[in-house]
Scaffold this motif. Structure first.
Motif, PDB file in Angstrom:
ATOM      1  N   LYS A  94       2.490   7.341  -6.380  1.00  0.00           N
ATOM      2  CA  LYS A  94       1.195   7.647  -6.996  1.00  0.00           C
ATOM      3  C   LYS A  94       0.404   6.370  -7.270  1.00  0.00           C
ATOM      4  CE  LYS A  94       2.624  12.013  -9.119  1.00  0.00           C
ATOM      5  NZ  LYS A  94       2.892  12.747 -10.380  1.00  0.00           N
ATOM      6  N   ASN A  95       1.080   5.314  -7.708  1.00  0.00           N
ATOM      7  CA  ASN A  95       0.396   4.042  -7.971  1.00  0.00           C
ATOM      8  C   ASN A  95      -0.204   3.477  -6.695  1.00  0.00           C
ATOM      9  OD1 ASN A  95      -0.191   1.559  -9.663  1.00  0.00           O
ATOM     10  ND2 ASN A  95       1.140   0.666  -8.124  1.00  0.00           N
ATOM     11  N   ASN A  96       0.523   3.629  -5.575  1.00  0.00           N
ATOM     12  CA  ASN A  96      -0.001   3.113  -4.314  1.00  0.00           C
ATOM     13  C   ASN A  96      -1.263   3.851  -3.898  1.00  0.00           C
ATOM     14  OD1 ASN A  96       0.071   3.070  -1.056  1.00  0.00           O
ATOM     15  ND2 ASN A  96       0.930   1.196  -1.909  1.00  0.00           N
ATOM     16  N   PHE A  97      -1.269   5.164  -4.042  1.00  0.00           N
ATOM     17  CA  PHE A  97      -2.471   5.926  -3.700  1.00  0.00           C
ATOM     18  C   PHE A  97      -3.607   5.633  -4.680  1.00  0.00           C
ATOM     19  CE2 PHE A  97      -0.126   8.152  -0.535  1.00  0.00           C
ATOM     20  CZ  PHE A  97      -1.062   8.770   0.283  1.00  0.00           C
ATOM     21  N   GLU A  98      -3.279   5.392  -5.948  1.00  0.00           N
ATOM     22  CA  GLU A  98      -4.315   5.032  -6.917  1.00  0.00           C
ATOM     23  C   GLU A  98      -5.014   3.744  -6.501  1.00  0.00           C
ATOM     24  OE1 GLU A  98      -5.602   6.435  -9.516  1.00  0.00           O
ATOM     25  OE2 GLU A  98      -4.276   8.136  -9.841  1.00  0.00           O
ATOM     26  N   THR A  99      -4.251   2.798  -5.975  1.00  0.00           N
ATOM     27  CA  THR A  99      -4.811   1.496  -5.604  1.00  0.00           C
ATOM     28  C   THR A  99      -5.462   1.516  -4.225  1.00  0.00           C
ATOM     29  OG1 THR A  99      -3.088   0.413  -6.919  1.00  0.00           O
ATOM     30  CG2 THR A  99      -4.275  -0.958  -5.337  1.00  0.00           C
ATOM     31  N   ASN A 100      -4.773   2.100  -3.249  1.00  0.00           N
ATOM     32  CA  ASN A 100      -5.225   2.014  -1.859  1.00  0.00           C
ATOM     33  C   ASN A 100      -6.205   3.107  -1.448  1.00  0.00           C
ATOM     34  OD1 ASN A 100      -3.474  -0.099  -1.670  1.00  0.00           O
ATOM     35  ND2 ASN A 100      -2.057   0.858  -0.253  1.00  0.00           N
ATOM     36  N   PHE A 101      -6.237   4.213  -2.190  1.00  0.00           N
ATOM     37  CA  PHE A 101      -7.065   5.341  -1.781  1.00  0.00           C
ATOM     38  C   PHE A 101      -8.045   5.788  -2.864  1.00  0.00           C
ATOM     39  CE2 PHE A 101      -7.382  10.072  -1.031  1.00  0.00           C
ATOM     40  CZ  PHE A 101      -8.299   9.986   0.008  1.00  0.00           C
ATOM     41  N   PHE A 102      -7.531   6.194  -4.008  1.00  0.00           N
ATOM     42  CA  PHE A 102      -8.423   6.680  -5.070  1.00  0.00           C
ATOM     43  C   PHE A 102      -9.293   5.552  -5.629  1.00  0.00           C
ATOM     44  CE2 PHE A 102      -4.799   9.766  -5.400  1.00  0.00           C
ATOM     45  CZ  PHE A 102      -5.488  10.841  -4.861  1.00  0.00           C
ATOM     46  N   GLY A 103      -8.738   4.343  -5.720  1.00  0.00           N
ATOM     47  CA  GLY A 103      -9.519   3.205  -6.199  1.00  0.00           C
ATOM     48  C   GLY A 103     -10.744   2.927  -5.343  1.00  0.00           C
ATOM     49  N   PRO A 104     -10.577   2.774  -4.018  1.00  0.00           N
ATOM     50  CA  PRO A 104     -11.753   2.581  -3.168  1.00  0.00           C
ATOM     51  C   PRO A 104     -12.771   3.713  -3.259  1.00  0.00           C
ATOM     52  CG  PRO A 104      -9.783   1.936  -1.978  1.00  0.00           C
ATOM     53  CD  PRO A 104      -9.319   2.530  -3.282  1.00  0.00           C
ATOM     54  N   ILE A 105     -12.298   4.945  -3.445  1.00  0.00           N
ATOM     55  CA  ILE A 105     -13.229   6.057  -3.610  1.00  0.00           C
ATOM     56  C   ILE A 105     -14.078   5.845  -4.869  1.00  0.00           C
ATOM     57  CG2 ILE A 105     -13.421   8.522  -4.179  1.00  0.00           C
ATOM     58  CD1 ILE A 105     -11.044   9.028  -2.358  1.00  0.00           C
ATOM     59  N   LEU A 122     -24.129  -1.575   2.926  1.00  0.00           N
ATOM     60  CA  LEU A 122     -23.002  -1.549   3.851  1.00  0.00           C
ATOM     61  C   LEU A 122     -21.712  -1.558   3.037  1.00  0.00           C
ATOM     62  CD1 LEU A 122     -21.633  -1.830   6.653  1.00  0.00           C
ATOM     63  CD2 LEU A 122     -21.917  -4.316   6.425  1.00  0.00           C
ATOM     64  N   ILE A 123     -20.855  -0.591   3.301  1.00  0.00           N
ATOM     65  CA  ILE A 123     -19.529  -0.546   2.681  1.00  0.00           C
ATOM     66  C   ILE A 123     -18.494  -0.734   3.778  1.00  0.00           C
ATOM     67  CG2 ILE A 123     -17.855   0.838   1.410  1.00  0.00           C
ATOM     68  CD1 ILE A 123     -20.209   2.318   0.110  1.00  0.00           C
ATOM     69  N   ILE A 124     -17.621  -1.709   3.596  1.00  0.00           N
ATOM     70  CA  ILE A 124     -16.551  -1.994   4.554  1.00  0.00           C
ATOM     71  C   ILE A 124     -15.217  -1.705   3.870  1.00  0.00           C
ATOM     72  CG2 ILE A 124     -15.441  -3.741   5.982  1.00  0.00           C
ATOM     73  CD1 ILE A 124     -18.127  -5.217   6.083  1.00  0.00           C
ATOM     74  N   ASN A 125     -14.496  -0.729   4.373  1.00  0.00           N
ATOM     75  CA  ASN A 125     -13.183  -0.405   3.824  1.00  0.00           C
ATOM     76  C   ASN A 125     -12.100  -1.097   4.644  1.00  0.00           C
ATOM     77  OD1 ASN A 125     -14.087   1.307   1.752  1.00  0.00           O
ATOM     78  ND2 ASN A 125     -14.291   3.028   3.163  1.00  0.00           N
ATOM     79  N   ILE A 126     -11.326  -1.936   3.974  1.00  0.00           N
ATOM     80  CA  ILE A 126     -10.225  -2.630   4.648  1.00  0.00           C
ATOM     81  C   ILE A 126      -9.011  -1.709   4.644  1.00  0.00           C
ATOM     82  CG2 ILE A 126      -8.783  -4.698   4.734  1.00  0.00           C
ATOM     83  CD1 ILE A 126     -11.763  -5.270   5.115  1.00  0.00           C
ATOM     84  N   ALA A 147      -5.494   7.755   4.989  1.00  0.00           N
ATOM     85  CA  ALA A 147      -6.399   8.629   4.244  1.00  0.00           C
ATOM     86  C   ALA A 147      -7.754   7.961   4.048  1.00  0.00           C
ATOM     87  CB  ALA A 147      -5.787   8.994   2.895  1.00  0.00           C
ATOM     88  N   LEU A 148      -7.756   6.657   3.791  1.00  0.00           N
ATOM     89  CA  LEU A 148      -9.018   5.932   3.614  1.00  0.00           C
ATOM     90  C   LEU A 148      -9.810   5.884   4.916  1.00  0.00           C
ATOM     91  CD1 LEU A 148     -10.789   4.368   1.644  1.00  0.00           C
ATOM     92  CD2 LEU A 148      -9.493   2.294   2.209  1.00  0.00           C
ATOM     93  N   GLU A 149      -9.121   5.769   6.042  1.00  0.00           N
ATOM     94  CA  GLU A 149      -9.797   5.805   7.344  1.00  0.00           C
ATOM     95  C   GLU A 149     -10.556   7.126   7.513  1.00  0.00           C
ATOM     96  OE1 GLU A 149      -9.715   4.006  10.434  1.00  0.00           O
ATOM     97  OE2 GLU A 149      -8.809   2.205   9.595  1.00  0.00           O
ATOM     98  N   ILE A 150      -9.912   8.236   7.198  1.00  0.00           N
ATOM     99  CA  ILE A 150     -10.517   9.550   7.403  1.00  0.00           C
ATOM    100  C   ILE A 150     -11.676   9.783   6.425  1.00  0.00           C
ATOM    101  CG2 ILE A 150     -10.104  12.041   7.288  1.00  0.00           C
ATOM    102  CD1 ILE A 150      -8.956  10.668   9.768  1.00  0.00           C
ATOM    103  N   ILE A 151     -11.492   9.361   5.171  1.00  0.00           N
ATOM    104  CA  ILE A 151     -12.579   9.480   4.186  1.00  0.00           C
ATOM    105  C   ILE A 151     -13.819   8.747   4.678  1.00  0.00           C
ATOM    106  CG2 ILE A 151     -13.310   8.509   1.966  1.00  0.00           C
ATOM    107  CD1 ILE A 151     -12.022  11.090   1.458  1.00  0.00           C
ATOM    108  N   THR A 152     -13.616   7.582   5.259  1.00  0.00           N
ATOM    109  CA  THR A 152     -14.742   6.791   5.753  1.00  0.00           C
ATOM    110  C   THR A 152     -15.502   7.539   6.842  1.00  0.00           C
ATOM    111  OG1 THR A 152     -13.585   4.726   5.243  1.00  0.00           O
ATOM    112  CG2 THR A 152     -15.413   4.592   6.802  1.00  0.00           C
TER     113      THR A 152
END
Length: 266
Positions: A94-105, A122-126, A147-152
């Motif tokens: 859950k912490n990993n998704f909070e940082t890598n996915f939910f955080g960028p959202i 311009l938003i660039i998601n790494i 998941a971040l790729e697909i959200i983008t």
């Protein structure tokens, strides 16, 4: 001069990008959970924890108050995680998704009102080349970045009419300190996964140690910023790392799986 916000801008790839853009004349703000510990940064470092919505909103408001605009946001903050899925604690998943996915959202939600008002941004998601495939003992990392790729992809279409561009940049292995901050599920003596996981862990660390220079990412980001209409996906890294994505598209699933298992000596 365009104003740039880089999350996780105090070290590694984020720091390299910030320094490069600063040299090119951009107004750069980096972020860190503990900015007081950052020394000798050539650009300001503001407090921001992507797991804390309040800190995101405060940091964004500070930059807009100072500069009256926000042109480029680079969602770079992220953490690695390794381990057999069966043995990774759920709180670490859950912490990993909070940082890598939910955080960028949350970062995107915080900056989009300003960009819509400006009618530009311009938003660039790494993300990661690991986002394009399920890698053994990196399942959670691949999933959160994928998941971040697909959200983008989806958000690009929602924001295009406002003059806002959103893109992904997937790096391969770069010589940074990312391994030091990665959560490693311990190699458990006597576990059925002990030998295989231990070998994969060693291989992953070797790849990072022999990775590309982070300045290559900085130059790639700069080129994207200069592009009037950025692509949806970019990949930056060694040829074989990028080619592995092509192979996944053209090879039968089981052939590709066998290739990965051979690579990791499984």
């Amino acid at each position: 001069m365009k104003v740039v916000l880089i999350t996780g801008g105090s070290s590694g790839i984020g720091k390299s990008i910030g320094e490069f853009l600063h040299q090119k004349g951009y107004i750069v703000y980096g972020t860190s959970r503990n900015p007081e510990k950052v020394q000798k940064s050539v650009f300001p470092i503001v407090a921001l924890d992507v797991r804390d919505v309040s800190s995101i909103q405060k940091a964004v408001a500070l930059i807009i108050r100072n500069e009256k605009r926000l042109d480029i946001v680079i969602n770079n903050a992220g953490v690695g995680i390794t381990g057999p899925l069966e043995e990774i604690p759920m709180e670490e998943i859950k912490n990993n998704f909070e940082t890598n996915f939910f955080g960028p959202i949350e970062v995107m939600k915080a900056v989009l009102p300003q960009m819509r008002a400006q009618k530009s941004g311009l938003i660039i998601n790494i993300t990661s080349i690991a986002a394009y495939m399920g890698l053994p003992y990196r399942s959670i990392y691949s999933a959160s970045k994928g998941a971040l790729e697909i959200i983008t992809e989806a958000l690009r279409m929602e924001t295009k009419s406002f003059g806002v561009h959103i893109t992904n940049v997937a790096p391969g292995d770069f010589a940074t300190n990312i391994a030091a901050g990665r959560f490693h599920a311990p190699v458990i003596s006597g576990s059925d996964y002990e030998l295989a996981y231990g070998q994969v862990l060693k291989t992953m660390d070797e790849h990072v140690d022999s990775g590309s220079n982070p300045n290559e990412m900085a130059e790639a980001i700069y080129r994207i910023i200069q592009t009037p209409n950025p692509k949806i996906h970019y990949k930056v890294g060694l040829f074989m790392q990028k080619f592995s994505i092509v192979l996944k598209r053209i090879l039968p699933d089981k052939v590709y799986e066998k290739m990965l298992m051979n690579h990791y000596k499984l």
